[in-house]
Design an enzyme around this catalytic site. Structure first.
Site, PDB file in Angstrom:
ATOM      1  N   HIS A 196       0.807  -1.227   0.000  1.00 53.77           N
ATOM      2  CA  HIS A 196       0.000   0.000   0.000  1.00 53.77           C
ATOM      3  C   HIS A 196       0.837   1.273   0.000  1.00 53.77           C
ATOM      4  O   HIS A 196       0.310   2.373  -0.051  1.00 53.77           O
ATOM      5  CB  HIS A 196      -1.004  -0.002   1.160  1.00 53.77           C
ATOM      6  CG  HIS A 196      -0.391   0.199   2.503  1.00 53.77           C
ATOM      7  ND1 HIS A 196      -0.516   1.370   3.190  1.00 53.77           N
ATOM      8  CD2 HIS A 196       0.342  -0.616   3.279  1.00 53.77           C
ATOM      9  CE1 HIS A 196       0.114   1.263   4.348  1.00 53.77           C
ATOM     10  NE2 HIS A 196       0.640   0.064   4.428  1.00 53.77           N
ATOM     11  N   THR A 246      -5.111 -18.652   4.093  1.00 51.40           N
ATOM     12  CA  THR A 246      -5.516 -18.490   2.697  1.00 51.40           C
ATOM     13  C   THR A 246      -4.990 -17.164   2.157  1.00 51.40           C
ATOM     14  O   THR A 246      -5.128 -16.130   2.805  1.00 51.40           O
ATOM     15  CB  THR A 246      -7.046 -18.536   2.586  1.00 51.40           C
ATOM     16  OG1 THR A 246      -7.477 -19.779   3.126  1.00 51.40           O
ATOM     17  CG2 THR A 246      -7.496 -18.422   1.145  1.00 51.40           C
ATOM     18  N   CYS A 306       1.717   5.030  12.424  1.00 57.96           N
ATOM     19  CA  CYS A 306       1.569   3.911  13.345  1.00 57.96           C
ATOM     20  C   CYS A 306       1.871   4.314  14.772  1.00 57.96           C
ATOM     21  O   CYS A 306       1.473   3.647  15.700  1.00 57.96           O
ATOM     22  CB  CYS A 306       2.496   2.772  12.963  1.00 57.96           C
ATOM     23  SG  CYS A 306       2.559   2.497  11.210  1.00 57.96           S
TER      24      CYS A 306
END
Lengths: 405, 394
Positions: free
Chosen positions: B213, B249, B336
């Site tokens: 991203h 997955t 963050c």
């Protein structure tokens, strides 16, 4: 299953009792409404019925937040003539208690009351016979009438009610029985507790919060809205005015002596809160101040702040230590939100050496250079307002300009 | 780029200068969303559609790896930079029978590396946190000095996410290996991937971790590039996807978008870099002319997309909110960490006092920002300083 709701202090009220009861039953009905439950009035208690078993705990938790409710029990409701069924229900409660606490032995006591004096047995007999029934069914139990590990209660009214737990409620007075107050809500630990304590006496709350964009962030505003939401589970919907305070702070910063910044700022807060109070028909101001907690809460500073308002200022935390206040905040579940680390308006400009013994005369002298009324007017012009209730989404609340409220 | 944002009923034009936090997805990715509605199969399935998804995923692996000349068979898809760094820091070394090991990292790593090494220290290992020098860079000799016989892993970030300093990780890595050939080397390449030139195969690095991203891909996808024989154990256990190194997955949509974004970014590598360097230069020229400007980015060897600075007496958060009023998004530090109290760990090496560091603001660019946007942002900064610069915290 039925929930018994007992009320406390309004027992004491004489001729006004129907008035208090009406407010309380209204509050109880509101609390259980989302669960589709109904409320019926009994003697000295309410019976809540009709909720799903799965919702039982949520209904109880909603009821524990209703001011005026003294205690709550989840009871079995049975026909009173079938004594064996009543005793069997009592035994089942005893069994549940054992299972819940994983005990292999315990002592118990049966406590009975009958409001139906025509019932063939008196309370003592019911307790004794039921105790015997339980002993016969649970070999691991013994009776201790002085210090039992648990009690099983039997009430003989129109029907028989059997329960083991008495869950304490909030106590206090039903909301609306004592008018409305204006809380100064900062976002810290103290003010939500102060608001809760006054509201518990039956007082509806509105609140003012002061913000200092760009010195404080949108997250700080969000936090205060969230606090109001948590409080409103107890206090009912809160109309929260968010006051644009930056310009006032900057004016004080520029024109007044540094050591007086905080006290002058707090006097402005009082004036603004009072104006908001008058405009929303609140009859008092509520703050979370506690003597000596910080420089602006010394006796002298409190005196200076107090003089800025003419409505009574209630400070329920005035004699409490920080630790006690924190414990209360944890109990009403505002603590975790209060300690989120966003800067609030009070910490934006802190004098290095605030005066701990300000004199009112000097403060009033310093304020002369400020256009007090003009500044307040301008602040209201930019302020916002929203109504926060227990089911509000704090992240998507609708904000209006205060002036268009 | 000026992005149209919609809040309630009003639409605002915004200037987004926080591209080191995340980037707007490439518009070229849009098609993948609708495609995904019919191509959502689990690549581990045994039927044709699953196989198709797996093939496409492996093509994506090849595309993402090709951009920095890494071997696709040693590329592991992750959920992003944080997971990649955690995996390598905690599992990318030889255990030596569980005895106490030594590790080396730097004082100004991103929290995902820094806190992983803190965890190693808590687990009883020796961890050396080496400070950058005053020039803002980590020096090979400083790291080599910290390496000893039992140093298992060294991790040094390629581009610092707050200052934009580019470390010569290749040189640092060689210095480490010449002192102890057994020591493994990781670099957090989240801010560097496709922003600065890098050839993984030619380098001596063992691990390199990146995130999608930051290059106009989607959140929730990243990769670990490994060398063939570099030891790596899984951090996440389960059905054995990604060669057993990252179970769960696969995020196929994210992975397809990652490949698309990496291919576009890589194709435009020089133009993108040049564009961002020029934007950065323009911002620096404008801002450094203002009173009280303090440069926190390094003077040389800096990434094209990050400019870090402060203004004396103006707290970063205040400037941020004032710019926000004008629809300009910047950061005070790494996104963050800015929700928590500020830490000065990242900027300690600059030698500035905390009241200056409280002013730290980061502008970060993408190739779609325009010179005009930079000018507006700088003008508004000047405005903000004029309006609020005199209210200093005492």
């Amino acid at each position: 299953m039925v929930i018994l709701v007992r009320y406390g202090e309004i027992h004491l009220k004489g001729l006004n009792r129907p008035y208090f009861e009406r407010l309380l039953i209204h509050a109880v009905k509101n609390a259980v409404k989302p669960f589709g439950a109904t409320v019926e009035r009994g003697d000295g208690r309410y019976f809540v019925r009709g909720m799903k078993d799965a919702d039982m705990q949520s209904v109880v938790s909603a009821l524990t937040k209703v001011f005026g409710v003294h205690s709550i029990s989840i009871a079995d409701e049975l026909a009173k003539d079938d004594e064996t069924a009543v005793f069997a229900a009592a035994a089942e409660q005893a069994g549940k208690w054992l299972a819940k606490y994983g005990r292999s032995s315990a002592s118990f006591k049966v406590e009975s009351r009958r409001s139906d004096k025509r019932y063939p047995k008196n309370s003592m007999q019911i307790s004794a016979d039921c105790g015997e029934y339980i002993l016969n069914n649970y070999k691991e139990l013994r009776v201790d009438v002085h210090k039992p590990d648990f009690r099983v209660y039997i009430e003989i009214r129109d029907k028989a009610y059997v329960y083991a737990d008495i869950i304490p409620g909030q106590g206090g007075m039903p909301l609306g029985s004592n008018g409305k107050g204006m809380l100064l809500l900062s976002g810290g630990i103290d003010s939500p507790v102060a608001g809760y304590m006054i509201s518990k006496r039956g007082v509806f709350l509105d609140a003012v919060h002061f913000e200092s964009f760009p010195y404080t962030s949108e997250r700080a505003r969000q936090k205060v809205i969230k606090l109001a939401k948590i409080m409103s589970a107890y206090t009912g919907p809160i109309r929260l005015s968010i006051i644009h305070f930056t310009d006032i702070q900057l004016a004080i910063y520029e024109k007044c002596p540094e050591e007086q910044l905080t006290v002058i700022m707090r006097r402005f807060m009082m004036r603004i809160a009072e104006r908001a109070a008058v405009e929303s028909k609140a009859q008092c101001l509520i703050t979370g101040e506690s003597i000596g907690q910080v420089a602006s809460q010394t006796m002298e500073a409190l005196n200076c702040t107090n003089s800025a308002a003419s409505l009574p200022v209630f400070r329920p935390l005035i004699g409490m230590d920080k630790q006690e206040i924190m414990e209360r905040a944890m109990a009403i579940e505002t603590y975790e939100t209060s300690i989120l680390p966003y800067e609030d308006c009070c910490t934006v400009f802190v004098p290095k050496h605030p005066s701990t013994r300000p004199s009112l005369k000097k403060i009033e002298e310093s304020e002369k250079v400020l256009d007090v009324e003009g500044l307040i007017e301008a602040a209201f012009e930019k302020s916002l307002v929203c109504t926060v209730s227990a089911d509000s989404d704090p992240e998507n609340i609708e904000l209006k300009f205060y002036k268009n409220r | 780029m000026r992005i149209k944002y919609v809040f309630g009923s009003a639409a605002f034009l915004k200037i987004y200068l926080d591209n080191a936090a995340t980037t707007a997805p490439y518009s070229e990715i849009t098609g993948l969303f609708s495609e995904y509605m019919s191509c959502w199969f689990n690549p581990s399935g045994m039927y044709h559609d699953a196989l198709k998804a797996e093939k496409r995923m492996n093509a994506a692996r090849a595309a993402v790896s090709a951009c920095i000349n890494a071997a696709p068979e040693n590329t592991v898809f992750t959920s992003g930079g944080t997971e990649g760094s955690n995996t390598v820091a905690l599992k990318g070394f030889r255990r030596m029978g569980g005895k106490k090991l030594a590790f080396v990292t730097s004082e100004y790593e991103h929290a995902c590396v820094y806190n992983s090494f803190k965890a190693l220290a808590e687990a009883g290992h020796d961890v050396a946190f080496v400070s950058p020098r005053k020039d803002g860079h980590i020096h090979p000799e400083d790291i080599a000095e910290a390496v000893c016989d039992n140093t298992a892993l060294v991790s040094i970030m390629h581009v610092n996410n707050e200052t934009g300093a580019v470390n010569d990780v290749e040189k640092i890595c060689r210095a480490v290996k010449s002192k102890n050939p057994q020591t493994l080397f990781h670099s957090d390449g989240v801010q560097a991937y496709l922003k600065v030139p890098f050839d993984f195969a030619l380098s001596a690095l063992d691990y390199y971790t990146v995130s999608a991203h930051k290059i106009h891909g989607l959140k929730g996808t990243g990769a670990i590039f490994c060398k063939k024989n570099s030891p790596l154990r899984p951090l996440i256990n389960g059905g054995g996807q990604e060669n057993g190194l990252r179970s769960g997955t696969e995020n196929t949509l994210g992975i397809f978008a990652f490949a698309e974004a990496a291919a576009i970014y890589s194709k435009n590598f020089s133009e993108h870099a040049e564009k961002m360097y020029s934007l950065r230069k323009r911002a620096l020229e404008n801002l450094s002319a203002l009173n009280g400007f303090v440069m926190l980015s390094p003077e040389k060897d800096f990434a094209p997309h990050i400019l870090n600075f402060a203004f004396e007496g103006m707290r970063g958060e205040v400037l941020l909110h004032l710019l926000e009023e004008d629809g300009i998004c910047v950061a005070t530090g790494a996104a963050c960490s800015s929700k928590r109290g500020r830490s000065f760990r990242i900027h300690k090496h600059t030698g500035y006092k905390n009241d200056i560091l409280e002013g730290a603001v980061r502008m970060s660019f993408c190739p779609f920002n325009t010179g005009e946007e930079i000018d507006i942002a700088c003008e508004k900064t000047e405005d903000a300083l004029k309006r609020f610069g005199r209210f200093k915290r005492r």
